[in-house]
Design a protein around this motif. Structure first.
Motif, PDB file in Angstrom:
ATOM      1  N   ARG A  58       0.796  -1.227   0.000  1.00  0.00           N
ATOM      2  CA  ARG A  58       0.000   0.000   0.000  1.00  0.00           C
ATOM      3  C   ARG A  58       0.833   1.285   0.000  1.00  0.00           C
ATOM      4  NH1 ARG A  58      -5.128  -1.411   0.500  1.00  0.00           N
ATOM      5  NH2 ARG A  58      -5.675  -3.405   1.434  1.00  0.00           N
ATOM      6  N   THR A  59       1.918   1.301   0.737  1.00  0.00           N
ATOM      7  CA  THR A  59       2.711   2.532   0.851  1.00  0.00           C
ATOM      8  C   THR A  59       4.156   2.264   0.467  1.00  0.00           C
ATOM      9  OG1 THR A  59       1.297   3.224   2.700  1.00  0.00           O
ATOM     10  CG2 THR A  59       3.367   4.427   2.377  1.00  0.00           C
ATOM     11  N   TRP A  60       4.697   3.132  -0.360  1.00  0.00           N
ATOM     12  CA  TRP A  60       6.080   2.990  -0.825  1.00  0.00           C
ATOM     13  C   TRP A  60       6.906   4.144  -0.258  1.00  0.00           C
ATOM     14  CZ3 TRP A  60       7.783  -1.145  -3.646  1.00  0.00           C
ATOM     15  CH2 TRP A  60       9.107  -1.092  -4.093  1.00  0.00           C
ATOM     16  N   VAL A  61       8.075   3.811   0.293  1.00  0.00           N
ATOM     17  CA  VAL A  61       8.952   4.840   0.847  1.00  0.00           C
ATOM     18  C   VAL A  61      10.183   4.972  -0.053  1.00  0.00           C
ATOM     19  CG1 VAL A  61      10.196   5.651   2.885  1.00  0.00           C
ATOM     20  CG2 VAL A  61       8.201   4.146   3.154  1.00  0.00           C
ATOM     21  N   PRO A  62      10.402   6.135  -0.679  1.00  0.00           N
ATOM     22  CA  PRO A  62      11.585   6.326  -1.532  1.00  0.00           C
ATOM     23  C   PRO A  62      12.878   6.153  -0.743  1.00  0.00           C
ATOM     24  CG  PRO A  62       9.973   8.084  -1.858  1.00  0.00           C
ATOM     25  CD  PRO A  62       9.527   7.310  -0.653  1.00  0.00           C
ATOM     26  N   TYR A  63      13.928   5.822  -1.449  1.00  0.00           N
ATOM     27  CA  TYR A  63      15.216   5.518  -0.829  1.00  0.00           C
ATOM     28  C   TYR A  63      15.668   6.596   0.145  1.00  0.00           C
ATOM     29  CZ  TYR A  63      20.195   4.314  -0.523  1.00  0.00           C
ATOM     30  OH  TYR A  63      21.452   3.996  -0.071  1.00  0.00           O
ATOM     31  N   ARG A  64      15.640   7.849  -0.262  1.00  0.00           N
ATOM     32  CA  ARG A  64      16.150   8.940   0.561  1.00  0.00           C
ATOM     33  C   ARG A  64      15.280   9.240   1.774  1.00  0.00           C
ATOM     34  NH1 ARG A  64      21.373   9.126  -0.471  1.00  0.00           N
ATOM     35  NH2 ARG A  64      21.767   9.015  -2.713  1.00  0.00           N
ATOM     36  N   LYS A  65      14.053   8.716   1.785  1.00  0.00           N
ATOM     37  CA  LYS A  65      13.176   8.948   2.932  1.00  0.00           C
ATOM     38  C   LYS A  65      13.195   7.787   3.927  1.00  0.00           C
ATOM     39  CE  LYS A  65      10.076  12.285   0.806  1.00  0.00           C
ATOM     40  NZ  LYS A  65       8.660  12.686   0.542  1.00  0.00           N
ATOM     41  N   ILE A  66      13.974   6.767   3.628  1.00  0.00           N
ATOM     42  CA  ILE A  66      14.175   5.657   4.563  1.00  0.00           C
ATOM     43  C   ILE A  66      15.340   6.026   5.475  1.00  0.00           C
ATOM     44  CG2 ILE A  66      14.776   3.217   4.815  1.00  0.00           C
ATOM     45  CD1 ILE A  66      13.624   2.770   2.004  1.00  0.00           C
ATOM     46  N   SER A  67      15.170   5.853   6.756  1.00  0.00           N
ATOM     47  CA  SER A  67      16.215   6.198   7.720  1.00  0.00           C
ATOM     48  C   SER A  67      17.570   5.652   7.290  1.00  0.00           C
ATOM     49  CB  SER A  67      15.848   5.621   9.090  1.00  0.00           C
ATOM     50  OG  SER A  67      16.970   5.620   9.951  1.00  0.00           O
ATOM     51  N   VAL A  68      18.587   6.521   7.305  1.00  0.00           N
ATOM     52  CA  VAL A  68      19.937   6.081   6.979  1.00  0.00           C
ATOM     53  C   VAL A  68      20.404   5.028   7.984  1.00  0.00           C
ATOM     54  CG1 VAL A  68      21.072   7.900   8.324  1.00  0.00           C
ATOM     55  CG2 VAL A  68      22.254   6.881   6.366  1.00  0.00           C
ATOM     56  N   HIS A  69      19.893   5.113   9.222  1.00  0.00           N
ATOM     57  CA  HIS A  69      20.248   4.108  10.230  1.00  0.00           C
ATOM     58  C   HIS A  69      19.738   2.728   9.818  1.00  0.00           C
ATOM     59  CE1 HIS A  69      21.667   7.310  12.690  1.00  0.00           C
ATOM     60  NE2 HIS A  69      20.487   7.795  12.965  1.00  0.00           N
ATOM     61  N   LEU A  70      18.524   2.687   9.264  1.00  0.00           N
ATOM     62  CA  LEU A  70      17.983   1.399   8.826  1.00  0.00           C
ATOM     63  C   LEU A  70      18.764   0.863   7.629  1.00  0.00           C
ATOM     64  CD1 LEU A  70      15.717  -0.753   9.145  1.00  0.00           C
ATOM     65  CD2 LEU A  70      14.640   0.369   7.214  1.00  0.00           C
ATOM     66  N   ARG A  71      19.032   1.728   6.669  1.00  0.00           N
ATOM     67  CA  ARG A  71      19.781   1.276   5.495  1.00  0.00           C
ATOM     68  C   ARG A  71      21.127   0.692   5.911  1.00  0.00           C
ATOM     69  NH1 ARG A  71      18.531   6.727   3.082  1.00  0.00           N
ATOM     70  NH2 ARG A  71      20.789   6.999   2.870  1.00  0.00           N
ATOM     71  N   ASN A  72      21.805   1.379   6.812  1.00  0.00           N
ATOM     72  CA  ASN A  72      23.117   0.903   7.254  1.00  0.00           C
ATOM     73  C   ASN A  72      23.021  -0.354   8.116  1.00  0.00           C
ATOM     74  OD1 ASN A  72      24.472   2.968   5.938  1.00  0.00           O
ATOM     75  ND2 ASN A  72      24.409   4.340   7.691  1.00  0.00           N
ATOM     76  N   ALA A  73      22.001  -0.426   8.971  1.00  0.00           N
ATOM     77  CA  ALA A  73      21.833  -1.608   9.821  1.00  0.00           C
ATOM     78  C   ALA A  73      21.586  -2.853   8.978  1.00  0.00           C
ATOM     79  CB  ALA A  73      20.674  -1.389  10.795  1.00  0.00           C
ATOM     80  N   VAL A  74      20.772  -2.706   7.932  1.00  0.00           N
ATOM     81  CA  VAL A  74      20.486  -3.839   7.050  1.00  0.00           C
ATOM     82  C   VAL A  74      21.741  -4.258   6.288  1.00  0.00           C
ATOM     83  CG1 VAL A  74      19.182  -4.568   5.011  1.00  0.00           C
ATOM     84  CG2 VAL A  74      18.032  -3.338   6.858  1.00  0.00           C
ATOM     85  N   VAL A  76      24.948  -3.969   7.273  1.00  0.00           N
ATOM     86  CA  VAL A  76      25.910  -4.681   8.120  1.00  0.00           C
ATOM     87  C   VAL A  76      25.368  -6.036   8.561  1.00  0.00           C
ATOM     88  CG1 VAL A  76      26.905  -2.516   8.941  1.00  0.00           C
ATOM     89  CG2 VAL A  76      25.155  -3.630  10.321  1.00  0.00           C
ATOM     90  N   ALA A  77      24.034  -6.149   8.639  1.00  0.00           N
ATOM     91  CA  ALA A  77      23.445  -7.414   9.085  1.00  0.00           C
ATOM     92  C   ALA A  77      23.303  -8.436   7.971  1.00  0.00           C
ATOM     93  CB  ALA A  77      22.066  -7.148   9.708  1.00  0.00           C
ATOM     94  N   GLU A  78      23.016  -7.969   6.755  1.00  0.00           N
ATOM     95  CA  GLU A  78      22.671  -8.887   5.675  1.00  0.00           C
ATOM     96  C   GLU A  78      23.690  -8.981   4.550  1.00  0.00           C
ATOM     97  OE1 GLU A  78      19.817 -10.988   5.332  1.00  0.00           O
ATOM     98  OE2 GLU A  78      19.892 -10.537   7.474  1.00  0.00           O
TER      99      GLU A  78
END
Length: 243
Positions: A58-74, A76-78
């Motif tokens: 239903r809802t799409w979040v563009p790359y730049r609007k996704i928390s940089v903390h989440l992008r980085n956490a994913v 290092v984890a994956e």
């Protein structure tokens, strides 16, 4: 000898036929450059398993609007080498094969974010070797047509984050009552920790595991300079508050 040659010939022909089928049935990956997927193969599989009507994203979040903390956490984890490899992390594949050989069973995965996305969008959770071949070809197409940022954006917007829960917008609001751009480092680390088994590693069922894994991910984030030391210390000290 003749029977062996016949068998080998049939095997080669079967392999060529399978490869031909893969190319003929290859999804239109190039369309993802500008079009966001509404559903995925995994969503369809889960809906079929429960005999439920498929609900589109239903809802799409563009790359730049996704928390940089989440992008980085994913990352290092994956898939810590995501921005360096071309779809396959050969070092991890080698280490995984070695570990599996030693344990005499499949104990370690080596799938990159690109491979996970290929499986999520177009395939299934099956570990069938033939399905793995499809994954390889689709992953190559994803890397050929899409930027790394676009691959990560799609990945974060479609993956499973709980039973019937898909995409970072739904996960952020369900667990923390906030948008995907407002996640604290420790919240991002918890979400990253859930990715391998999201229906099992949920806050209500495996809180101790998530707390331990959260700490490990935060350690990696500060070590790889994704977090300032002060932000890291705040994240380690601040308790995670779930919605």
């Amino acid at each position: 000898m003749k029977k062996v040659l016949v068998a080998l010939t049939l095997l080669v022909l079967a392999g060529l036929a399978y490869l031909a089928w893969i190319f003929v049935s290859m999804p239109d990956v190039a369309a993802l450059v500008r079009t966001n997927p509404k559903t995925t193969a995994l969503m369809e599989q889960r809906a079929e398993e429960k005999n439920l009507k498929l609900q589109p994203l239903r809802t799409w979040v563009p790359y730049r609007k996704i928390s940089v903390h989440l992008r980085n956490a994913v990352l290092v984890a994956e898939d810590s080498a995501f921005f360096q490899h071309s779809g396959f992390d050969w070092k991890q594949i080698k280490e995984s094969a070695k570990r599996d050989w030693e344990e005499k069973r499949l104990v370690r995965g080596a799938s990159t974010i690109t491979q996970q996305l290929a499986k999520n969008l177009y395939l299934s959770t099956s570990r069938n070797p033939l399905r793995k071949v499809q994954e390889v070809f689709i992953s190559r197409e994803l890397e050929r047509h899409l930027s790394k940022e676009r691959i990560l954006e799609i990945y974060l917007n479609v993956i499973e984050w709980g039973d019937g829960l898909y995409g970072i917008d739904a996960a952020s609001k369900r667990y923390f009552g906030k948008s995907a751009g407002d996640l604290y480092p420790e919240e991002a680390a918890v979400l990253a920790a859930m990715i391998p088994k999201p229906r099992r590693f949920s806050p209500g069922r495996n809180g101790k595991y998530l707390e331990k894994r959260k700490g490990e991910i935060l350690d990696h984030m500060v070590r790889w300079h994704f977090l300032e030391r002060s932000d890291y210390e705040d994240a380690r000290a601040r308790p995670v508050t779930y919605r």
